[in-house]
Design a protein around this motif. Structure first.
Motif, PDB file in Angstrom:
ATOM      1  N   ASP A 406       0.857  -1.183   0.000  1.00 32.47           N
ATOM      2  CA  ASP A 406       0.000   0.000   0.000  1.00 32.47           C
ATOM      3  C   ASP A 406       0.892   1.232   0.000  1.00 32.47           C
ATOM      4  O   ASP A 406       1.368   1.678   1.037  1.00 32.47           O
ATOM      5  N   MET A 407       1.132   1.768  -1.170  1.00 28.65           N
ATOM      6  CA  MET A 407       2.111   2.849  -1.334  1.00 28.65           C
ATOM      7  C   MET A 407       1.749   4.086  -0.529  1.00 28.65           C
ATOM      8  O   MET A 407       2.586   4.675   0.164  1.00 28.65           O
ATOM      9  N   PHE A 408       0.494   4.521  -0.587  1.00 28.86           N
ATOM     10  CA  PHE A 408       0.095   5.728   0.127  1.00 28.86           C
ATOM     11  C   PHE A 408       0.225   5.546   1.638  1.00 28.86           C
ATOM     12  O   PHE A 408       0.719   6.432   2.348  1.00 28.86           O
ATOM     13  N   ALA A 409      -0.181   4.383   2.133  1.00 26.95           N
ATOM     14  CA  ALA A 409      -0.086   4.122   3.577  1.00 26.95           C
ATOM     15  C   ALA A 409       1.367   4.103   4.040  1.00 26.95           C
ATOM     16  O   ALA A 409       1.705   4.643   5.106  1.00 26.95           O
ATOM     17  N   GLU A 410       2.247   3.489   3.238  1.00 30.67           N
ATOM     18  CA  GLU A 410       3.662   3.424   3.620  1.00 30.67           C
ATOM     19  C   GLU A 410       4.319   4.805   3.559  1.00 30.67           C
ATOM     20  O   GLU A 410       5.151   5.141   4.393  1.00 30.67           O
ATOM     21  N   MET A 411       3.953   5.608   2.596  1.00 30.39           N
ATOM     22  CA  MET A 411       4.486   6.977   2.519  1.00 30.39           C
ATOM     23  C   MET A 411       4.016   7.810   3.716  1.00 30.39           C
ATOM     24  O   MET A 411       4.747   8.680   4.206  1.00 30.39           O
ATOM     25  N   SER A 412       2.813   7.521   4.175  1.00 34.11           N
ATOM     26  CA  SER A 412       2.279   8.264   5.322  1.00 34.11           C
ATOM     27  C   SER A 412       3.113   8.025   6.583  1.00 34.11           C
ATOM     28  O   SER A 412       3.120   8.846   7.495  1.00 34.11           O
ATOM     29  N   ARG A 413       3.850   6.920   6.613  1.00 38.26           N
ATOM     30  CA  ARG A 413       4.671   6.601   7.777  1.00 38.26           C
ATOM     31  C   ARG A 413       5.973   7.406   7.805  1.00 38.26           C
ATOM     32  O   ARG A 413       6.656   7.427   8.829  1.00 38.26           O
ATOM     33  N   CYS A 414       6.319   8.039   6.683  1.00 36.65           N
ATOM     34  CA  CYS A 414       7.511   8.897   6.671  1.00 36.65           C
ATOM     35  C   CYS A 414       7.174  10.242   6.050  1.00 36.65           C
ATOM     36  O   CYS A 414       7.956  10.815   5.289  1.00 36.65           O
ATOM     37  N   ARG A 415       5.982  10.729   6.346  1.00 35.56           N
ATOM     38  CA  ARG A 415       5.473  11.967   5.755  1.00 35.56           C
ATOM     39  C   ARG A 415       6.354  13.170   6.043  1.00 35.56           C
ATOM     40  O   ARG A 415       6.345  14.143   5.286  1.00 35.56           O
ATOM     41  N   GLU A 416       7.136  13.101   7.105  1.00 30.69           N
ATOM     42  CA  GLU A 416       7.988  14.244   7.454  1.00 30.69           C
ATOM     43  C   GLU A 416       9.064  14.516   6.418  1.00 30.69           C
ATOM     44  O   GLU A 416       9.657  15.605   6.379  1.00 30.69           O
ATOM     45  N   LEU A 417       9.347  13.540   5.559  1.00 29.18           N
ATOM     46  CA  LEU A 417      10.370  13.721   4.527  1.00 29.18           C
ATOM     47  C   LEU A 417       9.852  14.495   3.317  1.00 29.18           C
ATOM     48  O   LEU A 417      10.646  14.968   2.508  1.00 29.18           O
ATOM     49  N   PHE A 418       8.543  14.618   3.191  1.00 32.53           N
ATOM     50  CA  PHE A 418       7.963  15.216   1.987  1.00 32.53           C
ATOM     51  C   PHE A 418       7.512  16.645   2.229  1.00 32.53           C
ATOM     52  O   PHE A 418       7.047  16.991   3.315  1.00 32.53           O
ATOM     53  N   THR A 419       7.619  17.442   1.184  1.00 33.17           N
ATOM     54  CA  THR A 419       7.002  18.763   1.231  1.00 33.17           C
ATOM     55  C   THR A 419       5.555  18.667   0.758  1.00 33.17           C
ATOM     56  O   THR A 419       4.731  19.520   1.082  1.00 33.17           O
ATOM     57  N   LYS A 420       5.266  17.587   0.020  1.00 33.12           N
ATOM     58  CA  LYS A 420       3.911  17.347  -0.465  1.00 33.12           C
ATOM     59  C   LYS A 420       3.820  15.905  -0.958  1.00 33.12           C
ATOM     60  O   LYS A 420       4.773  15.392  -1.531  1.00 33.12           O
ATOM     61  N   PHE A 421       2.704  15.264  -0.693  1.00 37.83           N
ATOM     62  CA  PHE A 421       2.501  13.917  -1.241  1.00 37.83           C
ATOM     63  C   PHE A 421       1.025  13.569  -1.235  1.00 37.83           C
ATOM     64  O   PHE A 421       0.224  14.170  -0.517  1.00 37.83           O
ATOM     65  N   GLY A 422       0.664  12.584  -2.044  1.00 39.53           N
ATOM     66  CA  GLY A 422      -0.714  12.125  -2.107  1.00 39.53           C
ATOM     67  C   GLY A 422      -0.807  10.914  -3.013  1.00 39.53           C
ATOM     68  O   GLY A 422       0.172  10.528  -3.652  1.00 39.53           O
ATOM     69  N   GLY A 423      -1.998  10.308  -3.066  1.00 38.74           N
ATOM     70  CA  GLY A 423      -2.164   9.150  -3.938  1.00 38.74           C
ATOM     71  C   GLY A 423      -3.060   8.097  -3.337  1.00 38.74           C
ATOM     72  O   GLY A 423      -3.922   8.387  -2.514  1.00 38.74           O
ATOM     73  N   HIS A 424      -2.820   6.847  -3.707  1.00 44.74           N
ATOM     74  CA  HIS A 424      -3.602   5.731  -3.178  1.00 44.74           C
ATOM     75  C   HIS A 424      -2.722   4.489  -3.122  1.00 44.74           C
ATOM     76  O   HIS A 424      -1.491   4.597  -3.183  1.00 44.74           O
ATOM     77  N   LYS A 425      -3.329   3.319  -2.998  1.00 51.50           N
ATOM     78  CA  LYS A 425      -2.567   2.100  -2.751  1.00 51.50           C
ATOM     79  C   LYS A 425      -1.545   1.808  -3.837  1.00 51.50           C
ATOM     80  O   LYS A 425      -0.408   1.423  -3.551  1.00 51.50           O
ATOM     81  N   LEU A 426      -1.911   2.000  -5.089  1.00 51.56           N
ATOM     82  CA  LEU A 426      -1.061   1.553  -6.188  1.00 51.56           C
ATOM     83  C   LEU A 426      -0.310   2.666  -6.907  1.00 51.56           C
ATOM     84  O   LEU A 426       0.510   2.388  -7.778  1.00 51.56           O
ATOM     85  N   ALA A 427      -0.569   3.918  -6.566  1.00 48.24           N
ATOM     86  CA  ALA A 427       0.127   5.022  -7.242  1.00 48.24           C
ATOM     87  C   ALA A 427       0.172   6.238  -6.334  1.00 48.24           C
ATOM     88  O   ALA A 427      -0.735   6.447  -5.525  1.00 48.24           O
ATOM     89  N   ALA A 428       1.237   7.025  -6.478  1.00 53.08           N
ATOM     90  CA  ALA A 428       1.390   8.198  -5.623  1.00 53.08           C
ATOM     91  C   ALA A 428       2.281   9.235  -6.289  1.00 53.08           C
ATOM     92  O   ALA A 428       3.035   8.934  -7.221  1.00 53.08           O
ATOM     93  N   GLY A 429       2.196  10.456  -5.782  1.00 54.73           N
ATOM     94  CA  GLY A 429       3.077  11.532  -6.212  1.00 54.73           C
ATOM     95  C   GLY A 429       3.680  12.181  -4.989  1.00 54.73           C
ATOM     96  O   GLY A 429       3.099  12.142  -3.901  1.00 54.73           O
ATOM     97  N   LEU A 430       4.867  12.780  -5.140  1.00 48.62           N
ATOM     98  CA  LEU A 430       5.539  13.367  -3.984  1.00 48.62           C
ATOM     99  C   LEU A 430       6.487  14.472  -4.392  1.00 48.62           C
ATOM    100  O   LEU A 430       6.920  14.555  -5.550  1.00 48.62           O
ATOM    101  N   SER A 431       6.793  15.324  -3.435  1.00 51.45           N
ATOM    102  CA  SER A 431       7.833  16.346  -3.571  1.00 51.45           C
ATOM    103  C   SER A 431       8.672  16.297  -2.308  1.00 51.45           C
ATOM    104  O   SER A 431       8.148  16.073  -1.206  1.00 51.45           O
ATOM    105  N   LEU A 432       9.990  16.505  -2.443  1.00 54.38           N
ATOM    106  CA  LEU A 432      10.882  16.516  -1.291  1.00 54.38           C
ATOM    107  C   LEU A 432      12.155  17.276  -1.644  1.00 54.38           C
ATOM    108  O   LEU A 432      12.429  17.555  -2.816  1.00 54.38           O
ATOM    109  N   GLU A 433      12.905  17.621  -0.616  1.00 55.18           N
ATOM    110  CA  GLU A 433      14.174  18.319  -0.839  1.00 55.18           C
ATOM    111  C   GLU A 433      15.209  17.323  -1.348  1.00 55.18           C
ATOM    112  O   GLU A 433      15.189  16.139  -0.985  1.00 55.18           O
ATOM    113  N   GLU A 434      16.156  17.821  -2.160  1.00 56.44           N
ATOM    114  CA  GLU A 434      17.130  16.929  -2.783  1.00 56.44           C
ATOM    115  C   GLU A 434      17.975  16.183  -1.764  1.00 56.44           C
ATOM    116  O   GLU A 434      18.307  15.012  -1.961  1.00 56.44           O
TER     117      GLU A 434
END
Length: 571
Positions: A406-434
């Motif tokens: 579950d990609m979105f759920a797993e990304m939610s566990r490290c949300r502090e790394l992203f400036t922005k993220f969203g999506g669902h189980k099978l696809a997601a988008g994100l932004s973060l610092e280099e």
């Protein structure tokens, strides 16, 4: 190594065959698609628009329609803000045309993929306020924009969210989950926990199709007028990879039936630009020919180009716009091929190909094709995959996942790394610092509890089908199971201990392998393979006796009809 298994769901296939006047083979195929009752099978085979769920069941649909009615009657300006993919463009088209039909003073805005990023943002909200907009309706986005919606509220705007993506959530220390809904005047999304709508797996375009029906009811407009949007909603459903079951199946079937004689001039022009006017359009054409042309504009220029094509009614102008999009898609294909090659080289040279979750950093890759590349790499390595690129402000990326992750759920566990993220189980988008790229790669892998079995591609075979059972009558009957796609895949048959005869590679690009297959009783079939043909040829020349999965079809060439097997997997 793939793990093959044959579906073993049981039923009285002869009885089912008698009820629906189909063969036991086709009856087994329906049962394998988790259909258990006669009512479910009846709806699967013969479902019509009357079998769709009541649009008024969507939470806040009536509330949102009341708000919009009041805004229209008082002459307030309304702006639609959508996503820039096929679903977003389709949603925008349906909303715009539907609101215009109700007499709305409405315009639209599609975010620029590079300048704006995904979804509604503060800049777009400020621009709306400057332009004298009173109400913003989002489509195919907005559910993850709580801060942006709150900002719009502070400027005195009315905001309505229509979306279908997963609701953002946070897991509390006690293990409970708290959902973060935007404070919009109405939030229309079937994935809300308290939404009574019976089927949550609809795309953004279907959400707004349903909303327009509710609005038409409120204005006293015959809701049958909304059926003009069905081919657009169907295309969005396929292109957004929604499961082709339940009411999605009905919508896509109806859309495909209508598209052959569509009254949408721009869509007809796109069909002609891709030389499909003489062909029976299928879900394949939606997903791999027409949809990618719509997507290409949002990736390489502006999705506004695609929306303007759909809204255009001048035939010559539509022809020019359609041909431009088709050419743009050809350029996108070439860029994608180069990106996939670079991604494979990156993974092999860094050793990251062995990670459970693949994070590929391609700084110079066009960010618009990151998701496509991620999908191809996921298929190649069968691992959840993120492809990151260097944007104007930090790093942006897209992810594509496998069923066990579950990609979105797993990304939610490290949300502090992203400036922005969203999506669902099978696809997601994100932004973060280099500087967080490598941190993200390590962290997302540390969190992953994927097993070796999870990372083994599973091939679900419908049944073993010996060659003597394959005939034109069966192949014709299989068509009643269409449209095919996610959740309703093409029937997959298998046979073992087949002798390979004269395998050879054909095609201008050497991307087609042809051979004959012979079973132990001497029965032969022509076969074709479109995958990694060089690898397949090596195996065929080395082994000679192999097992294959396949589906049968009729090949017509120079007036000659032959049964041909399309090979899907081999061992």
């Amino acid at each position: 190594m793939e793990k093959w298994f044959i579906a073993s769901k049981r039923a009285d296939f002869n009885k089912i065959g008698e009820i629906f006047h189909i063969s036991p083979v086709t009856a087994r195929l329906m049962r394998n698609r988790s259909l258990t009752t006669v009512r479910e099978m009846q709806r699967y085979l013969y479902g019509s628009l009357s079998d769709l769920y009541d649009s008024h069941l969507l939470k806040d649909a009536d509330k949102g329609a009341e708000i919009i009615k009041e805004k229209i009657e008082t002459g307030k300006k309304i702006r639609i803000i959508s996503d820039y993919d096929v679903d977003g463009v389709s949603s925008n088209y349906i909303l715009y045309q539907g609101l215009k039909r109700c007499g709305a003073d409405v315009d639209y805005k599609i975010p620029d993929r590079v300048e704006d990023g995904y979804g509604i943002n503060e800049h777009l909200i400020e621009k709306a306020a400057e332009d004298g907009i009173d109400t913003i309706i989002t489509c195919d986005n907005g559910i993850a924009a709580a801060e942006q919606i709150a900002y719009g509220n502070s400027l005195g705007l009315t905001l309505i969210v229509t979306d279908h993506h997963d609701i953002p959530f946070q897991r509390q220390e006690d293990g409970s989950i708290s959902y973060n809904l935007p404070s919009a005047a109405a939030v229309i999304n079937p994935k809300q926990k308290d939404c009574p709508y019976p089927f949550e797996n609809i795309c953004g375009a279907v959400v707004v199709y349903k909303f327009i029906q509710v609005l038409y009811d409120l204005f006293g407009i015959d809701r049958r007028e909304s059926e003009v949007f069905l081919e657009i909603a169907a295309m969005a459903t396929v292109c957004d990879v929604m499961p082709l079951c339940d009411e999605n199946r009905i919508i896509v079937k109806e859309g495909l039936r209508r598209i052959q004689h569509t009254n949408i001039t721009g869509l007809q022009a796109l069909i002609e630009a891709n030389h499909l006017e003489e062909k029976k359009i299928s879900s394949y054409h939606f997903g791999f020919i027409l949809g990618p042309c719509i997507n290409a504009s949002g990736r390489l220029t502006s999705a506004k180009d695609a929306l303007e094509l759909l809204l255009c009614e001048d035939k010559e102008l539509c022809r020019q716009k359609a041909e431009a999009l088709t050419q743009l898609n050809a350029e996108r294909k070439e860029m994608t091929a180069n990106g996939v090659k670079a991604a494979k080289e990156y993974l092999e040279s860094t050793g990251h190909a062995n990670d459970k979750v693949l994070v590929v950093y391609l700084p110079n890759c066009h960010e618009s094709i990151a998701g496509i590349i991620a999908g191809r790499i996921k298929e190649r390595y069968y691992r959840p995959t993120f492809v990151l690129t260097r944007g104007e402000t930090g790093v942006k990326g897209s992810g594509r996942s496998i069923e066990a992750y579950d990609m979105f759920a797993e990304m939610s566990r490290c949300r502090e790394l992203f400036t922005k993220f969203g999506g669902h189980k099978l696809a997601a988008g994100l932004s973060l610092e280099e500087e967080n790229v490598e941190v993200f790669r390590k962290r997302i892998n540390e969190l992953a509890d994927l097993t070796e079995e999870d990372l083994q591609m599973k091939v679900s075979i419908d049944m073993r089908l010996p060659f003597p059972y394959i005939n034109e009558e069966l192949i014709h009957e299989l068509k009643i199971l269409e449209p095919f796609g996610k959740g309703n895949g093409k029937p997959l048959f298998a046979e073992s201990k087949l002798r390979v005869i004269r395998p050879r590679i054909f095609g201008k690009n050497r991307n087609v392998l042809k051979c004959r297959l012979e079973d132990q009783q001497g029965n032969q079939m022509e076969a074709v393979y479109f995958g990694e043909v060089e690898d397949c040829l090596q195996q065929m020349e080395k082994k000679q006796i192999m097992s294959f999965t396949y589906y049968p079809s009729i090949n017509e060439y120079m007036g000659r009809r032959t049964i041909q097997l399309t090979i899907v997997n081999y061992q």
